[in-house]
Design a protein around this motif. Structure first.
Motif, short mmCIF file in Angstrom:
data_model
loop_
_atom_site.label_atom_id
_atom_site.label_comp_id
_atom_site.label_asym_id
_atom_site.label_seq_id
_atom_site.Cartn_x
_atom_site.Cartn_y
_atom_site.Cartn_z
N LEU A 122 0.82 -1.21 0.00
CA LEU A 122 0.00 0.00 0.00
C LEU A 122 0.85 1.26 0.00
CD1 LEU A 122 -2.83 -1.12 2.40
CD2 LEU A 122 -3.12 -0.33 0.08
N LEU A 130 -3.58 3.48 -7.04
CA LEU A 130 -4.43 3.36 -5.85
C LEU A 130 -5.89 3.70 -6.13
CD1 LEU A 130 -2.18 4.82 -3.02
CD2 LEU A 130 -2.75 2.47 -3.46
N VAL A 135 -8.08 -2.23 -5.54
CA VAL A 135 -7.20 -1.85 -4.44
C VAL A 135 -7.94 -1.91 -3.11
CG1 VAL A 135 -6.00 0.13 -3.46
CG2 VAL A 135 -5.59 -0.52 -5.80
N PHE A 163 -0.54 6.37 5.24
CA PHE A 163 -0.74 6.05 3.83
C PHE A 163 -1.13 7.27 3.04
CE2 PHE A 163 0.16 1.98 4.67
CZ PHE A 163 -0.84 1.07 4.93
N ILE A 167 -6.15 6.51 0.04
CA ILE A 167 -6.54 5.23 0.63
C ILE A 167 -6.55 5.25 2.15
CG2 ILE A 167 -4.25 4.16 0.76
CD1 ILE A 167 -6.35 2.00 -0.93
N CYS A 171 -8.73 2.72 4.55
CA CYS A 171 -7.99 1.74 5.34
C CYS A 171 -8.39 1.79 6.79
CB CYS A 171 -6.50 2.09 5.23
SG CYS A 171 -5.53 0.71 4.70
#
Lengths: 466, 391
Positions: A122, A130, A135, A163, A167, A171
């Motif tokens: 990631l 992404l 993903v 990250f 994302i 996440c």
């Protein structure tokens, strides 16, 4: 059983068509799902195909391994699959499915190394990549590692905060919901509801997993479940687009294989929604709530939907899937991950359900796109919903049982009846959601206080024939 | 006189009501209490009147400096109260009549020299404080701790319940101050013993959760009440914040093990996701058949588990058990079920779609992408047929 199935599947392995062999690989995984065998036939059959050239062959084998070895934490398979994660040249879909399979194999184990590999992917991938629909499976795989483990996810969650923008929140939501899945933790549910209440910037996708997360955390016990259903209905009224797409799926998860009339009506209303993604999610959820029940009302609704959407290929597709789900195993199976009087939660079953639902969040790209086989992750959750009594030699034994609605007797005085509205049948019997069975005869003593699945009966030495 | 405080409290209530009803007849409230009191005096039966006068006599005697008289008076008061509170069908008469004397008795207690009599008086004050003490004062508890440590149950259920409530408040306060709690814990022991004997297990468990000492429960469990207790514990665990929920389940697990309810113990072990406990259950149980049942439960849970030598000594038995855990028996069972319910033949997609039940419009759908249709058809079909084949 395995030899017979192997014979069945064998002929497909030798086909010239790539797709057929890939299907066979997946089939091996499905057949071996929830079964363990010391000779590891699935690994033997699928191991070689993992390293082939063709991406779909690899994916077929990888998913097959994931399904066959879910929950087993098998080191061998990890050593086979980990290199793929670290392979920079592998295509994104292969990597995504490898991550998911590893997540399934190590479900709930908080395994550091697998977590590290996924985190690395990631962090490593470029921003353009992404944005791909697949993903979303990577944070899911990370979440599966911490399924139900509550605080153990803290460290990884901290790392997840670093990250990429695109994302990061997705996440966070996925990790949070997986870690507290099945715990009923009220604070986390409030946290997730808070996230759903916000207005979004363009392109953010994290509210979908947040909605699913509410269902995941709240499904722990009946009261929480009812409250969550009510909150989800509120979300429908005030939520953004991506929330409205996730709410039917969340409702489907909460009432899985338990066709409640009010939820049925809500989903029926949503299946005629103007937004086609909401309608598709609602249709699939209708299938989920009636999964394995042969419920006539849902079957009727789906039939009407099939004629309503006869021109729309995608929606018709969803209707067919849902119809298939309603007649799952001809009414003998259930998708409910809870068992033992709704006390225990099977982690592999829940993992299979979550994977399918997360994939359904992006219906058009994944289910209706190239990756429709993600639906097969549902087989992890398929279990017979029966009560089968066996004797001391493990041979089936037919005894009369009373099957009725379960009654909650906690804290009640005396020795109240635990079932109500019962009928007497002889085993094997089918148990619907919310049903309980009790032996109608004194002749045998059950060795398990919960009459579900396989129950061994012992002869009662004090029994006298009347 | 007895009606005095009543009148004032009635008057307060009356004037409050009249204030809210602004302008409505002001006269009525002030008349009512008098009427009520008159009625009360008239309503009292011969016996009640006699009892009331008797109790007033005792109160006077207690204030008497002569210890002999005091003792007799206290004893008799005790008797009266006890015989009344042990059956709670209505407000016990002695308590009602002693209400107005609470203040005098309290004052008397302060001035009394230390003796057995003082502790008897403390007991009585403790019971009276049930209804008389102000909210949050915990006087009942205070006097109980000062009184004789006799049998707590003889004062009745309501008294015990009230004490339990006050203990939890006192406990939180003392926790805040980090003071000693030994005297409280002694009382807790007595109360828990009382509740467990009288089939009020949820109340005992609640009290122990308040004072954070569930271990005491282990001493009071027996074969008669362990099932209900454990049912309450496992159900309550769902609603408790961690780490309490885990603690509660561990206690339930220990109780189940002690009373040899192995199947339930293994369930709790699985819920806690604690493989060491699962192993413990296997090793504690001697019955092979029971172990097979455990294996079925484990198989349904879907975890991978290895049956090792400590759990089962014999190799063949171990193989059988391992087979069950590996879920190899599932297919057999499932096929038996299918045969029994007579659903062995597989369904075709047409059966599922039941197109014949639809209106004619379906045929116009020929424009639909046939690849999609076939795909849907296939997925639908195999979902249905699945598990017949699946191992």
């Amino acid at each position: 059983m395995l030899t017979r199935d192997s014979a069945q599947l064998d002929k497909y392995f030798h086909s010239s068509d790539n797709h057929v062999t890939n299907g066979a690989l997946l089939g091996v995984g499905i057949v071996n799902c929830n079964i363990k065998n010391d000779c590891d036939p699935a690994l033997a059959l699928l191991g070689d195909y993992v390293d082939r050239e063709d991406a779909s062959t690899r994916i077929g084998a990888i998913i097959g391994l994931g399904l066959a070895y879910a929950g087993s934490q098998n080191e061998q398979i990890r050593s086979k699959l980990s290199p793929i994660l670290n392979d920079a040249k592998a295509s994104l879909d292969v990597i995504a499915f490898t991550a998911v399979s590893l997540g399934l194999i190590y479900v709930g184990s908080c395994n550091e190394e697998v977590a590290q590999s996924i985190i690395y992917i990631l962090m490593d991938r470029e921003e353009s990549e992404l944005g791909e629909p697949l993903v979303r499976l990577l944070p899911l795989a990370l979440g599966l590692l911490y399924l139900g483990k509550q605080e153990n996810v803290e460290v990884t969650a901290e790392v997840a905060k670093t990250f990429n923008e695109k994302i990061r929140k997705h996440c966070e939501m996925t990790l949070l919901s997986c870690a507290y899945a099945g715990t009923g933790n009220v604070l986390k549910i409030q946290n997730l509801l808070g996230h759903c209440a916000q207005h979004l910037e363009k392109g953010e996708t994290h509210q979908g997993p947040a909605v699913l997360g509410i269902a995941l955390v709240a499904m722990a016990e009946e009261l929480g479940l009812d409250m969550a259903i009510r909150s989800l209905e509120h979300l429908l009224q005030y939520g953004e687009q991506n929330i409205r797409r996730a709410v039917p799926l969340a409702l489907g998860l909460l009432c899985i294989s338990n066709p409640k009339v009010n939820v049925m009506d809500t989903l029926s209303r949503l299946s005629h929604d103007a937004d086609s993604e909401v309608a598709m999610a609602a249709v699939i959820s209708l299938g989920l709530i009636g999964a394995g029940t042969n419920n006539a009302r849902i079957a009727g609704m789906l039939r009407n939907l099939s004629s309503y959407y006869y021109k729309d290929a995608s929606l018709l597709f969803c209707v067919r899937i849902a119809q298939g789900l309603v007649h799952l195993g001809k009414g003998l199976l259930t998708l409910n991950p809870y068992h033992s009087e709704r006390f225990l939660l099977s982690p592999t079953a829940l993992a299979g359900l979550i994977t399918t639902l997360h994939a359904c969040l992006d219906m058009k790209a994944i289910i209706l796109g190239k990756y429709h086989y993600v639906l097969y992750f549902l087989v992890l959750a398929m279990q017979p919903r029966m009560l089968m009594t066996v004797d001391e030699n493990l041979k089936p034994l037919s005894v009369p049982v009373r099957v009725g609605q379960a009654v909650d007797v906690v804290g009640q005085a005396g020795r109240p009846k635990t079932i109500t509205g019962f009928q007497t049948h002889s085993t094997p019997v089918l148990l619907a959601a919310g049903d309980r069975a009790e032996l109608a005869t004194e002749k045998y003593i059950p060795l398990s206080p919960m009459l579900e699945g396989f129950v061994i009966l012992k002869e009662n030495p004090d029994y006298r024939e009347d | 006189m007895a009606p005095g405080p009543n009148r004032s409290s009635g008057g307060d209530g009356g004037s409050g009501a009249s204030a809210s009803r602004e302008g409505a007849t002001v006269k009525i409230p002030s008349k009512d209490p008098k009427k009520k009191d008159d009625k009360k005096d008239e309503d009292l039966s011969e016996e009640d009147l006699a009892l009331k006068q008797q109790l007033e006599l005792y109160v006077e005697r207690v204030q008497d400096p002569n210890p002999g008289l005091q003792k007799v008076a206290l004893e008799s008061m005790r008797q009266e109260i006890r015989s009344a509170t042990s059956s709670m069908t209505s407000v016990p008469k002695p308590l009602k009549f002693l209400r107005p004397h609470y203040g005098t008795l309290k004052a008397c207690y302060e001035t009394m020299p230390e003796s057995d009599l003082k502790s008897y008086l403390a007991d009585i004050l403790s019971v009276l404080a049930l209804t008389m003490s102000a909210e949050g004062e915990r006087e009942s508890l205070k006097y109980r701790l000062l009184g004789s440590r006799g049998d707590i149950g003889s004062w009745g259920h309501e008294y015990v319940r009230n004490l339990a409530g006050e203990i939890s408040q006192e406990y939180t306060k003392r926790q805040g101050e980090e003071a000693f709690i030994n005297d409280l814990m002694e009382l807790v022991q007595q109360i828990v013993a009382f509740h467990m004997q009288h089939n009020a297990e949820p109340e005992a468990v609640d009290l122990l959760m308040e004072v954070e000492d569930l271990e005491i429960l282990m001493e009071h469990i027996d074969t008669a009440n362990f099932k209900r207790t454990c049912l309450y514990l496992t159900s309550a665990a769902r609603y408790l914040p961690g780490p309490d929920d885990v603690e509660v389940l561990k206690i339930a697990y220990k109780i189940y093990l002690r009373f040899k309810e192995y199947a339930k113990a293994i369930q709790i072990a699985l819920f806690l996701d604690d493989m060491a406990k699962v192993k413990e259950v296997f090793t504690s149980c001697d019955d092979l058949l029971q172990k097979k049942q455990f294996c079925y439960i484990l198989a349904r849970h879907g975890i991978t588990y290895e049956v090792d030598e400590e759990m089962v000594a014999d190799d063949d038995d171990r193989e059988v058990l391992q087979e069950i855990v590996n879920n190899s028996k599932l297919s057999e069972g499932y096929l038996t079920l299918a045969r029994d319910i007579e659903v062995m033949e597989t369904k075709s997609p047409e059966d599922i779609y039941k197109a014949h039940l639809l209106d004619g419009r379906a045929s116009a759908g020929a424009s639909v992408d046939s690849a999609r249709q076939n795909l849907a058809c296939n997925i639908c079909q195999c979902i249905c047929k699945c598990r017949i084949w699946a191992g």
